[in-house]
Design a protein around this motif. Structure first.
Motif, PDB file in Angstrom:
ATOM      1  N   LEU A   1       0.838  -1.197   0.000  1.00 40.51           N
ATOM      2  CA  LEU A   1       0.000   0.000   0.000  1.00 40.51           C
ATOM      3  C   LEU A   1       0.869   1.241   0.000  1.00 40.51           C
ATOM      4  N   SER A   2       0.470   2.219  -0.762  1.00 38.46           N
ATOM      5  CA  SER A   2       1.160   3.508  -0.714  1.00 38.46           C
ATOM      6  C   SER A   2       0.665   4.289   0.505  1.00 38.46           C
ATOM      7  N   PRO A   3       1.418   5.280   0.972  1.00 38.60           N
ATOM      8  CA  PRO A   3       0.956   6.089   2.106  1.00 38.60           C
ATOM      9  C   PRO A   3      -0.399   6.739   1.847  1.00 38.60           C
ATOM     10  N   GLY A   4      -0.618   7.182   0.609  1.00 35.31           N
ATOM     11  CA  GLY A   4      -1.897   7.819   0.296  1.00 35.31           C
ATOM     12  C   GLY A   4      -3.072   6.883   0.450  1.00 35.31           C
ATOM     13  N   VAL A   5      -2.939   5.661  -0.056  1.00 36.49           N
ATOM     14  CA  VAL A   5      -4.015   4.685   0.066  1.00 36.49           C
ATOM     15  C   VAL A   5      -4.254   4.335   1.531  1.00 36.49           C
ATOM     16  N   ALA A   6      -3.165   4.201   2.287  1.00 38.74           N
ATOM     17  CA  ALA A   6      -3.312   3.895   3.714  1.00 38.74           C
ATOM     18  C   ALA A   6      -4.094   5.002   4.419  1.00 38.74           C
ATOM     19  N   ARG A   7      -3.787   6.250   4.084  1.00 44.76           N
ATOM     20  CA  ARG A   7      -4.509   7.369   4.707  1.00 44.76           C
ATOM     21  C   ARG A   7      -5.993   7.322   4.349  1.00 44.76           C
ATOM     22  N   TRP A   8      -6.302   7.014   3.075  1.00 44.68           N
ATOM     23  CA  TRP A   8      -7.702   6.916   2.677  1.00 44.68           C
ATOM     24  C   TRP A   8      -8.422   5.795   3.431  1.00 44.68           C
ATOM     25  N   LEU A   9      -7.758   4.673   3.572  1.00 46.93           N
ATOM     26  CA  LEU A   9      -8.364   3.558   4.304  1.00 46.93           C
ATOM     27  C   LEU A   9      -8.631   3.929   5.758  1.00 46.93           C
ATOM     28  N   LEU A  10      -7.673   4.614   6.368  1.00 45.63           N
ATOM     29  CA  LEU A  10      -7.860   5.037   7.752  1.00 45.63           C
ATOM     30  C   LEU A  10      -9.021   6.026   7.871  1.00 45.63           C
ATOM     31  N   ALA A  11      -9.099   6.948   6.918  1.00 44.54           N
ATOM     32  CA  ALA A  11     -10.185   7.930   6.959  1.00 44.54           C
ATOM     33  C   ALA A  11     -11.546   7.257   6.810  1.00 44.54           C
ATOM     34  N   VAL A  12     -11.648   6.322   5.872  1.00 44.26           N
ATOM     35  CA  VAL A  12     -12.914   5.605   5.678  1.00 44.26           C
ATOM     36  C   VAL A  12     -13.264   4.810   6.922  1.00 44.26           C
ATOM     37  N   ALA A  13     -12.263   4.113   7.472  1.00 45.61           N
ATOM     38  CA  ALA A  13     -12.516   3.325   8.684  1.00 45.61           C
ATOM     39  C   ALA A  13     -12.987   4.227   9.821  1.00 45.61           C
ATOM     40  N   TYR A  14     -12.358   5.394   9.950  1.00 49.30           N
ATOM     41  CA  TYR A  14     -12.768   6.320  11.018  1.00 49.30           C
ATOM     42  C   TYR A  14     -14.220   6.732  10.849  1.00 49.30           C
ATOM     43  N   LEU A  15     -14.606   7.086   9.632  1.00 53.37           N
ATOM     44  CA  LEU A  15     -15.974   7.530   9.391  1.00 53.37           C
ATOM     45  C   LEU A  15     -16.974   6.411   9.653  1.00 53.37           C
ATOM     46  N   VAL A  16     -16.625   5.196   9.232  1.00 52.01           N
ATOM     47  CA  VAL A  16     -17.546   4.062   9.419  1.00 52.01           C
ATOM     48  C   VAL A  16     -17.751   3.772  10.899  1.00 52.01           C
ATOM     49  N   PHE A  17     -16.650   3.684  11.641  1.00 51.27           N
ATOM     50  CA  PHE A  17     -16.778   3.350  13.064  1.00 51.27           C
ATOM     51  C   PHE A  17     -17.367   4.507  13.853  1.00 51.27           C
ATOM     52  N   ALA A  18     -17.018   5.735  13.497  1.00 53.08           N
ATOM     53  CA  ALA A  18     -17.623   6.883  14.185  1.00 53.08           C
ATOM     54  C   ALA A  18     -19.129   6.903  13.965  1.00 53.08           C
ATOM     55  N   ALA A  19     -19.560   6.566  12.755  1.00 49.44           N
ATOM     56  CA  ALA A  19     -20.997   6.516  12.473  1.00 49.44           C
ATOM     57  C   ALA A  19     -21.674   5.421  13.297  1.00 49.44           C
ATOM     58  N   LEU A  20     -21.035   4.244  13.372  1.00 46.21           N
ATOM     59  CA  LEU A  20     -21.598   3.152  14.164  1.00 46.21           C
ATOM     60  C   LEU A  20     -21.746   3.550  15.624  1.00 46.21           C
ATOM     61  N   TYR A  21     -20.682   4.125  16.189  1.00 47.53           N
ATOM     62  CA  TYR A  21     -20.715   4.452  17.610  1.00 47.53           C
ATOM     63  C   TYR A  21     -21.605   5.663  17.896  1.00 47.53           C
ATOM     64  N   ALA A  22     -21.723   6.563  16.925  1.00 48.20           N
ATOM     65  CA  ALA A  22     -22.667   7.671  17.082  1.00 48.20           C
ATOM     66  C   ALA A  22     -24.100   7.139  17.134  1.00 48.20           C
ATOM     67  N   TRP A  23     -24.394   6.155  16.292  1.00 42.04           N
ATOM     68  CA  TRP A  23     -25.724   5.528  16.332  1.00 42.04           C
ATOM     69  C   TRP A  23     -25.954   4.850  17.675  1.00 42.04           C
ATOM     70  N   GLN A  24     -24.942   4.111  18.159  1.00 42.86           N
ATOM     71  CA  GLN A  24     -25.076   3.485  19.475  1.00 42.86           C
ATOM     72  C   GLN A  24     -25.299   4.538  20.552  1.00 42.86           C
ATOM     73  N   ALA A  25     -24.569   5.653  20.444  1.00 44.84           N
ATOM     74  CA  ALA A  25     -24.701   6.723  21.435  1.00 44.84           C
ATOM     75  C   ALA A  25     -26.108   7.300  21.435  1.00 44.84           C
ATOM     76  N   SER A  26     -26.726   7.372  20.269  1.00 38.43           N
ATOM     77  CA  SER A  26     -28.079   7.933  20.197  1.00 38.43           C
ATOM     78  C   SER A  26     -29.091   7.066  20.938  1.00 38.43           C
ATOM     79  N   LYS A  27     -28.753   5.790  21.130  1.00 41.09           N
ATOM     80  CA  LYS A  27     -29.640   4.867  21.835  1.00 41.09           C
ATOM     81  C   LYS A  27     -29.404   4.899  23.347  1.00 41.09           C
ATOM     82  N   ARG A  28     -28.387   5.597  23.767  1.00 44.24           N
ATOM     83  CA  ARG A  28     -28.110   5.727  25.197  1.00 44.24           C
ATOM     84  C   ARG A  28     -28.870   6.953  25.703  1.00 44.24           C
ATOM     85  N   VAL A  29     -29.930   6.724  26.444  1.00 41.73           N
ATOM     86  CA  VAL A  29     -30.879   7.793  26.728  1.00 41.73           C
ATOM     87  C   VAL A  29     -30.696   8.437  28.093  1.00 41.73           C
TER      88      VAL A  29
END
Length: 704
Positions: free
Chosen positions: A12-40
């Motif tokens: 992997l080139s550094p650029g591709v690695a950065r893109w993968l990390l960014a996508v992973a961050y957005l995916v997991f942040a979205a998942l945990y934000a959804w979980q957080a919305s269920k914590r009332v």
């Protein structure tokens, strides 16, 4: 901060690695934000409430405070979430949770840097993804230090390792600074300073001048060094015991539990394979052959010793003073290290020798066979990784024996996969095995996190149910004007009070007349026989709790035993009782004072009812009841007698009831004494260890 040497060309080139990390961050942040919305609702009391109060103080005044009283910092986390409290209660709650999610998920980036020290880019990305797919991320929406402590700790470990690889003044300063920040985020992370100092000692030990000096040492010299090291540890333990009660209790009286708690805390919810791989990596001569590998292994071993020691001592201390807990919460900071080591093993086929793998599997089996599963305790906040066992128990109907056998099987499968990966000749087959192992670990870890978060959210729903609706009913009624909460016997279950204050910004004081209010609080004195409070709370609104009424106009209907009053100024008691639990029981003594007339009438009758109708079983003794009545006076700043006009004595049988009615003129005071008391748990079990005398009720009935 990359490895000194590359083993193979990067896929992997550094650029591709950065893109993968960014996508992973957005995916997991979205998942945990959804979980957080269920914590009332908040659930961890009083920690979440304390951090919230301090954060609000920072948001309102710029300095840490709780309910208007100056406070310690608590944690840098309070500054992180302070801007959220510029919003209204419900919006602030959602914003604070989201901040925690975004910050904790950001551990992905330092976790990648840490893994890059020993693994290629693809596998470093995999390790970073694993670090934020792990069970500790269930803590992300909590108003606690963990959401900030997790990424900061990971960054500190990365900085220390990088400092060892390429020492320099800037790297010394950076690593030290991050460790200090970590300490300010969470006190436990002071162990990172121990790792940092150990790393500086390691660098000094390897300096050429020191190496030349050591080269001339004899066996006797080395023995002397070992003895000096042992002596230093003894001195350290004695000094720590002198300054730290947990260390003193754990190492002095709970030695047998220190090892148990160390094992329980390390049992990982990341699946067993990362543990096996990490131990094998630390034993690998090939990994230690490079500067980056040696630095990583040193930091990994030092951090493991430091964090596990802390958890073991804390767990043993809590077992003595509070409860036997599985304190995995205190070792979650090792997760990125363990996954980075596992990534190194999966990345480099020859890194882990069969002997190292067998040794690692034996270590993992010892952990598995001595693990605490706590299948009957779901959700288990202190150890989110235990959710995987609860998942099997509740969804697959597995008992503890089945879960334990599954963990043993997982250990053997992990050993087989890693050994096959090391020995198979085909590069493609070896890569396939590594990918299967990585996917299995991620699936296990994420399943555990999701199930842990689900359980914790269900618990938050239960907490939300005890709050009156709408939860900000006080703010709506008062328009946000300063409000006092005033009650008595608040010590047994303070959750409703904490939640009331959390959702209603207008409550800026929580007082009790008997010292049982949660801190920071005040127990007001009686300012006069007319019921005036001293000091004057200087508020226009009062929420009264168990056993307290104030003079004024009631607004709305009582909710969960709490009544909102538009108070007459100055704030005065209408009546107040002491020593009566919310369920109506008293211990050996209780009192009642009527300060203000009822229906405009001061003359009437004082009514006292004492009962043991809630205690009818065998073993309940007959009690002697003494009731005294007379005009109220201020005695030592508290309600007392100006004189005693009447003394009434009664015998109270099991299942019995006595009613006493005596002519009285407001203001008057009543004291009730009951002897002997009894402890329900000693008679019929059930866990109620209070010393109870009788159920008691007081009333003033005016002449009509």
């Amino acid at each position: 901060m990359t490895p000194v040497a590359e083993r193979e060309p990067e896929r992997l080139s550094p650029g591709v690695a950065r893109w993968l990390l960014a996508v992973a961050y957005l995916v997991f942040a979205a998942l945990y934000a959804w979980q957080a919305s269920k914590r009332v609702s908040p659930t961890i009391f009083s920690d979440e409430i304390e951090f919230t109060q301090i954060s609000r103080g920072i948001a309102e005044h710029g300095t840490p405070s709780r309910l208007g009283e100056p406070s310690s910092l608590g944690s840098l986390y309070t500054y992180l979430v302070a801007p959220a409290w510029w919003l209204g209660p419900s919006s602030a709650w959602e914003a604070a949770k989201l901040i925690g999610v975004l910050v904790m998920t950001a551990a992905l980036f330092p976790a990648y840097g840490l893994a890059r020290l020993v693994a290629s880019r693809p596998w470093a990305v995999a390790a970073a993804v694993g670090a934020v797919a792990a069970p500790p991320l269930a803590y992300a929406p909590y108003l606690l230090e963990e959401p900030l402590a997790y990424p900061v700790s990971t960054a500190a470990l990365w900085a220390i390792a990088a400092m060892l690889i390429r020492p320099g003044l800037r790297r010394y300063a950076l690593a030290g600074a991050i460790c200090v920040v970590a300490l300010l985020v969470r006190g436990q992370l002071g162990v990172l300073l121990v790792v940092y100092l150990a790393a500086l000692g390691y660098l000094a030990w390897r300096r050429p001048a020191v190496a030349r000096w050591r080269s001339g040492w004899t066996r006797g010299d080395w023995l002397g060094v070992v003895l000096l090291a042992i002596g230093a540890l003894v001195v350290f333990s004695a000094a720590a015991g002198h300054r730290s009660e947990p260390w003193y209790v754990a190492t002095g009286f709970q030695k047998h539990l220190v090892f148990d708690n160390a094992v329980w805390s390390v049992r990982s919810g990341l699946a067993v394979l990362p543990v096996v791989a990490a131990v094998a990596a630390f034993l690998s001569p090939e990994l230690r052959a490079t500067e980056a590998g040696r630095a990583f292994v040193f930091v990994g071993v030092a951090a493991t010793i430091a964090f596990v020691t802390y958890a073991a001592v804390k767990g043993a201390y809590l077992a003595k003073t509070f409860s036997i807990l599985v304190v995995e919460r205190n070792v979650i900071y090792l997760v990125p290290l363990v996954l980075a080591a596992a990534a190194a093993v999966l990345d480099r086929r020859r890194l882990a020798t069969p002997a190292a793998l067998v040794t690692a599997a034996i270590a993992a089996l010892l952990l598995v066979l001595n693990a605490e599963l706590r299948l009957d305790q779901y959700p288990y906040f202190e150890s989110p990784s235990l959710a995987i066992g609860a998942f099997a128990n509740r969804n697959l109907s597995w008992d503890a024996a089945h879960v334990e056998r599954a963990l043993v099987a997982a250990t053997l499968i992990s050993l087989a996969l890693l050994t096959a990966r090391a020995l198979v000749r085909s590069t493609n087959a070896a890569l396939a095995l590594a990918v299967v192992a990585a996917c299995g670990v991620t699936t296990w870890a994420l399943t555990t996190e999701i199930y842990a978060a689900r359980g914790l959210n269900i618990f938050s729903e239960r907490m939300h149910q005890i709050s009156p609706k709408p939860v900000d009913w006080i703010d709506q009624a008062t328009g946000g004007e300063p409000t006092l909460y005033l009650g008595q016997q608040m010590g047994k279950d303070q959750n409703p009070i904490w939640l009331l204050e959390f959702w209603n910004y207008s409550i800026d004081k929580i007082w009790s007349i008997d010292g049982t209010a949660p801190l920071p609080s005040l127990s007001p004195d009686l300012g006069g026989p007319d019921g005036r409070l001293s000091p004057d709370p200087e508020v226009g609104w009062v929420v009264t709790g168990n056993g307290v009424e104030v003079v004024g106009e009631q607004v709305g209907e009582p909710r969960n035993g709490m009544t909102l009053i538009k108070a007459t100024q100055p704030v005065r008691f209408r009546n107040a009782q002491k020593g009566v639990y919310p369920d109506g029981w008293m211990s050996d003594r209780a009192s009642f004072s009527q300060f203000a007339p009822e229906q405009g009438t001061s003359r009437g009758f004082a009514k006292v009812v004492v009962s043991r109708q809630g205690a009818c079983g065998g073993g309940i003794p007959t009690a002697e009841v003494t009731i005294k009545i007379g005009p109220v006076a201020v005695v030592d700043k508290q309600p007392g007698f100006a004189r005693v006009d009447d003394v009434i004595r009664r015998r109270l049988e099991p299942c019995g009831l006595q009613t006493v009615v005596v002519r009285a003129t407001v203001p008057y005071h009543v004291e009730v004494a009951v002897s002997p008391t009894f402890v329900p748990d000693e008679i019929s079990g059930g866990g109620d260890v209070r010393e109870l005398g009788a159920q008691v009720g007081f009333a003033f009935e005016p002449l009509r």
